[in-house]
Design a protein around this motif. Structure first.
Motif, PDB file in Angstrom:
ATOM      1  N   PHE A  18       0.832  -1.201   0.000  1.00 36.25           N
ATOM      2  CA  PHE A  18       0.000   0.000   0.000  1.00 36.25           C
ATOM      3  C   PHE A  18       0.864   1.249   0.000  1.00 36.25           C
ATOM      4  O   PHE A  18       0.573   2.230  -0.703  1.00 36.25           O
ATOM      5  CB  PHE A  18      -0.930  -0.010   1.217  1.00 36.25           C
ATOM      6  CG  PHE A  18      -1.999   1.023   1.141  1.00 36.25           C
ATOM      7  CD1 PHE A  18      -3.172   0.764   0.454  1.00 36.25           C
ATOM      8  CD2 PHE A  18      -1.817   2.277   1.708  1.00 36.25           C
ATOM      9  CE1 PHE A  18      -4.156   1.731   0.355  1.00 36.25           C
ATOM     10  CE2 PHE A  18      -2.797   3.245   1.616  1.00 36.25           C
ATOM     11  CZ  PHE A  18      -3.971   2.967   0.939  1.00 36.25           C
ATOM     12  N   ARG A  58      -5.701   2.338   5.589  1.00 40.89           N
ATOM     13  CA  ARG A  58      -5.679   1.621   4.308  1.00 40.89           C
ATOM     14  C   ARG A  58      -6.755   0.562   4.191  1.00 40.89           C
ATOM     15  O   ARG A  58      -7.196   0.233   3.099  1.00 40.89           O
ATOM     16  CB  ARG A  58      -4.296   1.021   4.052  1.00 40.89           C
ATOM     17  CG  ARG A  58      -3.895  -0.082   5.025  1.00 40.89           C
ATOM     18  CD  ARG A  58      -2.456  -0.510   4.768  1.00 40.89           C
ATOM     19  NE  ARG A  58      -2.064  -1.604   5.621  1.00 40.89           N
ATOM     20  CZ  ARG A  58      -1.639  -1.466   6.869  1.00 40.89           C
ATOM     21  NH1 ARG A  58      -1.556  -0.268   7.402  1.00 40.89           N
ATOM     22  NH2 ARG A  58      -1.300  -2.512   7.589  1.00 40.89           N
ATOM     23  N   THR A  63     -10.692  -1.201  -2.829  1.00 45.93           N
ATOM     24  CA  THR A  63      -9.876  -1.623  -3.959  1.00 45.93           C
ATOM     25  C   THR A  63     -10.660  -1.461  -5.258  1.00 45.93           C
ATOM     26  O   THR A  63     -11.844  -1.775  -5.303  1.00 45.93           O
ATOM     27  CB  THR A  63      -9.445  -3.092  -3.792  1.00 45.93           C
ATOM     28  OG1 THR A  63      -8.931  -3.249  -2.473  1.00 45.93           O
ATOM     29  CG2 THR A  63      -8.370  -3.470  -4.802  1.00 45.93           C
TER      30      THR A  63
END
Lengths: 197, 251
Positions: A18, A58, A63
């Motif tokens: 990430f 995150r 996604t």
């Protein structure tokens, strides 16, 4: 034999991936921070805060969506909070007065409507373009930049700036018009001005 | 058509996201409305100029910013799960050391329940020292052959050291504190958690499980050697699985 339990050491690797994806946008983030803070040191601090918040959050990034837009959202949020918290008073570029003034800006286009935009494009120096952008009220500049330079969608821009889509579109229209006026005015000015006068 | 009603549609035309219907409506309107025609032209020009110059407008982050970010994130990372915090480990280490000193030296061959507990306490101490204080679990895993070669070289006797498997990593072989000269201390990581296997030759202890000094231990004997598996308390389920694997492998 312990298959399925390896996640205990998972987050570290995940964080590295990430982090790498985020750092792809380092220049863009720094540019955005510079536009907001107008100060190299503060811009670096803002990017660092943004980066750390992104790493921590995150798990909440969906996604497949636009990571750059997501990072911009964190950056703008952080900056807004920073402004809110700071005691210093600040000239608000977002006031209704400024917006009205921008709306009222006359388009210096009479007789030029049909001239190709490429003419203006070729005649515009990078420094002039930068100066024109710097002159725009912040709320307009950000919308125009996010759309025309970063190619974010209206929806993404609305999320970044925490404003309704209608506001994005009206600021975009006004911002572009004002930028056009500024560029046209520069073009009509004599070239020697960079030397001081 | 009202200019205000058309404003948003005009903007979507500039951005290339308008429907054919909107395109037609805007085209029809600007044909007769100077203001809107100028707006369309101004917006289109501004967008065209910006897109053409976006590369020149881009700034480059100062050198060092990337390094600064990566370092700041690393500084924020929590301790890996299963590795005790320094503060805790040091106080636990002190407490364990105190207990062992208080009980005094124990002759290992004397098999009593009490001696097993004391031995377990001492090994818990060794486990803490190697893993947490010396940080021996932080490197990369070693092979079974490497581990066995170390035992052979340093101890002078051979041992079957169970290899890494899925979820269990063979990290190192050490000799610590009380166990020095007597036991081989094999360090594993089970799903990231530090686990120690002590192999003590010339000693047979009854199989048992016990908790001492904040550690769970599994004890068994085989072939005239005692095996003691040690890990921090609270990992009993995982420890039983590791013990099962090692008991089968270490024969």
């Amino acid at each position: 034999m312990f298959s399925g339990r390896r996640t205990a050491s998972g987050p570290a690797a995940n964080e590295d991936e990430f982090s790498a994806a985020t750092l792809e946008f380092l220049d863009a983030l720094y540019g955005a921070a510079l536009r907001l803070t107008r100060n190299a040191d503060r811009a670096q601090d803002l990017v660092q805060d943004t980066y750390l918040k992104a790493i921590r959050a995150r798990g909440r990034f969906a996604t497949g969506t636009n990571l750059k837009a997501w990072l911009y959202t964190i950056l703008h949020n952080t900056w807004r909070n920073c402004l809110r918290e700071s005691a210093r008073s600040r000239v608000s570029f977002d006031s209704a007065v400024v917006e009205e003034a921008a709306e009222g800006a006359r388009l210096a286009t009479s007789g030029q409507v049909d001239s190709p935009e490429t003419q203006l494009m070729q005649a515009t120096l990078d420094a002039d373009l930068q100066q024109a952008l710097d002159t725009l009220p912040e709320s307009f500049r950000e919308v125009v930049w996010l759309r025309d330079v970063d190619e974010l969608s209206y929806q993404e821009i609305a999320a970044v700036l925490e404003v309704p889509i209608g506001t994005v579109m009206s600021r975009l229209s006004r911002g572009r018009k004002q930028l056009f006026v500024l560029l046209t005015a520069q073009r009509e000015r004599p070239r020697g001005r960079l030397n001081g006068e | 058509m009202n200019c205000n009603d058309l404003a948003d549609r005009l903007t979507t035309v500039v951005d290339g996201g308008a429907t054919e219907e909107d395109e037609a409506a805007v085209a029809q309107h600007v044909a007769t409305c100077d203001d809107c025609r100028q707006t369309l032209h101004a917006q289109t020009t501004a967008r065209t100029v910006l897109r053409a110059r976006s590369a020149q407008l881009a700034v480059t982050a100062p050198p060092g910013l990337r390094t600064r970010l990566v370092a700041s994130a690393r500084a924020e990372r929590p301790e890996p799960k299963g590795v005790l915090s320094w503060r805790w480990s040091l106080s636990a280490f002190a407490a364990a050391a105190m207990l062992v000193l208080t009980l005094g030296a124990v002759l290992l061959p004397v098999v009593t329940e009490r001696s097993t507990v004391v031995l377990a306490a001492q090994l818990a101490l060794d486990h803490l020292k190697c893993f947490v204080i010396d940080g021996d679990a932080s490197g990369s895993p070693i092979s079974k052959a490497e581990a066995e070669a170390i035992v052979q070289r340093d101890r002078g006797w051979s041992a079957n050291v169970p290899a890494s498997t899925d979820g269990l990593e063979l990290m190192a072989v050490r000799y610590c504190l009380y166990g020095d000269g007597l036991a081989a201390h094999v360090l594993y990581r089970a799903d990231g958690q530090p686990v120690s296997l002590f192999i003590i030759p010339g000693l047979t202890r009854p199989a048992t499980e016990l908790s001492v000094l904040g550690h769970d231990e599994v004890v068994w004997s085989h072939g005239g050697r005692t095996y003691m598996l040690v890990s921090a308390a609270g990992t009993k389920a995982g420890l039983a699985r590791v013990a099962w694997y090692l008991q089968n492998e270490a024969r």
